[in-house]
Design a protein around this motif. Sequence first.
Motif, mmCIF file in Angstrom:
data_model
loop_
_atom_site.group_PDB
_atom_site.id
_atom_site.type_symbol
_atom_site.label_atom_id
_atom_site.label_comp_id
_atom_site.label_asym_id
_atom_site.label_seq_id
_atom_site.Cartn_x
_atom_site.Cartn_y
_atom_site.Cartn_z
ATOM 1 N N GLU A 66 0.822 -1.218 0.000
ATOM 2 C CA GLU A 66 0.000 0.000 0.000
ATOM 3 C C GLU A 66 0.856 1.269 0.000
ATOM 4 O O GLU A 66 0.591 2.201 -0.764
ATOM 5 C CB GLU A 66 -0.933 -0.015 1.216
ATOM 6 N N ILE A 67 1.875 1.309 0.844
ATOM 7 C CA ILE A 67 2.686 2.538 0.894
ATOM 8 C C ILE A 67 3.468 2.733 -0.405
ATOM 9 O O ILE A 67 3.596 3.851 -0.889
ATOM 10 C CB ILE A 67 3.622 2.618 2.132
ATOM 11 N N ARG A 68 3.957 1.654 -0.977
ATOM 12 C CA ARG A 68 4.710 1.785 -2.230
ATOM 13 C C ARG A 68 3.792 2.235 -3.362
ATOM 14 O O ARG A 68 4.187 3.045 -4.204
ATOM 15 C CB ARG A 68 5.416 0.478 -2.599
ATOM 16 N N SER A 69 2.548 1.738 -3.379
ATOM 17 C CA SER A 69 1.612 2.158 -4.428
ATOM 18 C C SER A 69 1.216 3.622 -4.264
ATOM 19 O O SER A 69 0.771 4.255 -5.214
ATOM 20 C CB SER A 69 0.373 1.259 -4.461
ATOM 21 N N ASN A 70 1.396 4.169 -3.066
ATOM 22 C CA ASN A 70 1.123 5.585 -2.818
ATOM 23 C C ASN A 70 2.380 6.448 -2.927
ATOM 24 O O ASN A 70 2.366 7.619 -2.550
ATOM 25 C CB ASN A 70 0.494 5.776 -1.429
ATOM 26 N N GLY A 71 3.480 5.860 -3.391
ATOM 27 C CA GLY A 71 4.711 6.617 -3.598
ATOM 28 C C GLY A 71 5.492 6.913 -2.330
ATOM 29 O O GLY A 71 6.386 7.755 -2.330
ATOM 30 N N ILE A 72 5.184 6.224 -1.236
ATOM 31 C CA ILE A 72 5.899 6.428 0.028
ATOM 32 C C ILE A 72 7.161 5.567 -0.004
ATOM 33 O O ILE A 72 7.086 4.353 -0.138
ATOM 34 C CB ILE A 72 5.006 6.079 1.238
ATOM 35 N N THR A 73 8.314 6.211 0.133
ATOM 36 C CA THR A 73 9.590 5.506 -0.040
ATOM 37 C C THR A 73 10.329 5.247 1.278
ATOM 38 O O THR A 73 11.506 4.917 1.265
ATOM 39 C CB THR A 73 10.519 6.308 -0.976
ATOM 40 N N THR A 74 9.640 5.391 2.393
ATOM 41 C CA THR A 74 10.258 5.152 3.700
ATOM 42 C C THR A 74 10.935 3.777 3.695
ATOM 43 O O THR A 74 10.308 2.786 3.319
ATOM 44 C CB THR A 74 9.187 5.186 4.817
ATOM 45 N N PRO A 75 12.204 3.688 4.108
ATOM 46 C CA PRO A 75 12.852 2.376 4.192
ATOM 47 C C PRO A 75 12.120 1.478 5.197
ATOM 48 O O PRO A 75 11.785 1.922 6.290
ATOM 49 C CB PRO A 75 14.264 2.697 4.687
ATOM 50 N N VAL A 76 11.864 0.235 4.787
ATOM 51 C CA VAL A 76 11.135 -0.710 5.633
ATOM 52 C C VAL A 76 11.978 -1.944 5.883
ATOM 53 O O VAL A 76 12.529 -2.536 4.963
ATOM 54 C CB VAL A 76 9.791 -1.121 4.975
ATOM 55 N N ILE A 77 12.064 -2.312 7.168
ATOM 56 C CA ILE A 77 12.708 -3.553 7.582
ATOM 57 C C ILE A 77 11.582 -4.490 8.002
ATOM 58 O O ILE A 77 10.801 -4.161 8.893
ATOM 59 C CB ILE A 77 13.687 -3.310 8.746
#
Length: 193
Positions: A66-77
């Motif tokens: 969901e975040i990637r489809s909204n263009g959110i690029t926060t690094p995720v572990i």
Amino acid sequence: MKKVLVADDTKNIRILLTTCLESDGYIVITAKNGEEALDILKKGDVDLAFIDIKMPLLSGTEVLREIRSNGITTPVIIITAFATIKNAIECTKLGAVEYIQKPFTVKRVKAVLEKMLNEQKKLDENNINTLIDEVENLIDNNNFNDALDRLKKFNINPNDPRLYLLYHKIYNGLGNKEMSDKFLRAYKIFNEN
């Protein structure tokens, strides 16, 4: 990275990660399910997220998608007790930067953070080198105003002597001898160190 999201439905994991991260100076925000995590990430005020893959309401994979489809690029572990190759591949394709398997230790978390910081430093240095190349190219083509505008848009370490040399060349090209000389003196001072 200053603000970190820790999203896990297991209270002990949230406490462990929060304690570990706060001891290193991070500000920690926690979420106990995928919907809370998604809401926090959509606000855009976190620099890094630890997200459990299996959570109620929305899984970590769904949050990541969901975040990637909204263009959110926060690094995720991604954190998981159920490490599978399929999960690892899916999360990597969605842009997860690291994968930590439960149970994990504080040492493992710190190693992941250190690795990320080192990678960020390399990326920052590459960006600065690219910027310097671009500005030098503009100077070589007598585009001094464009070079000045480009240089002012970036935060370069003020202890980097290359910065002062570029400003010297730009102001020299613009015919501003006073500013050109000022930056040349600064370049010489910083280049000696």
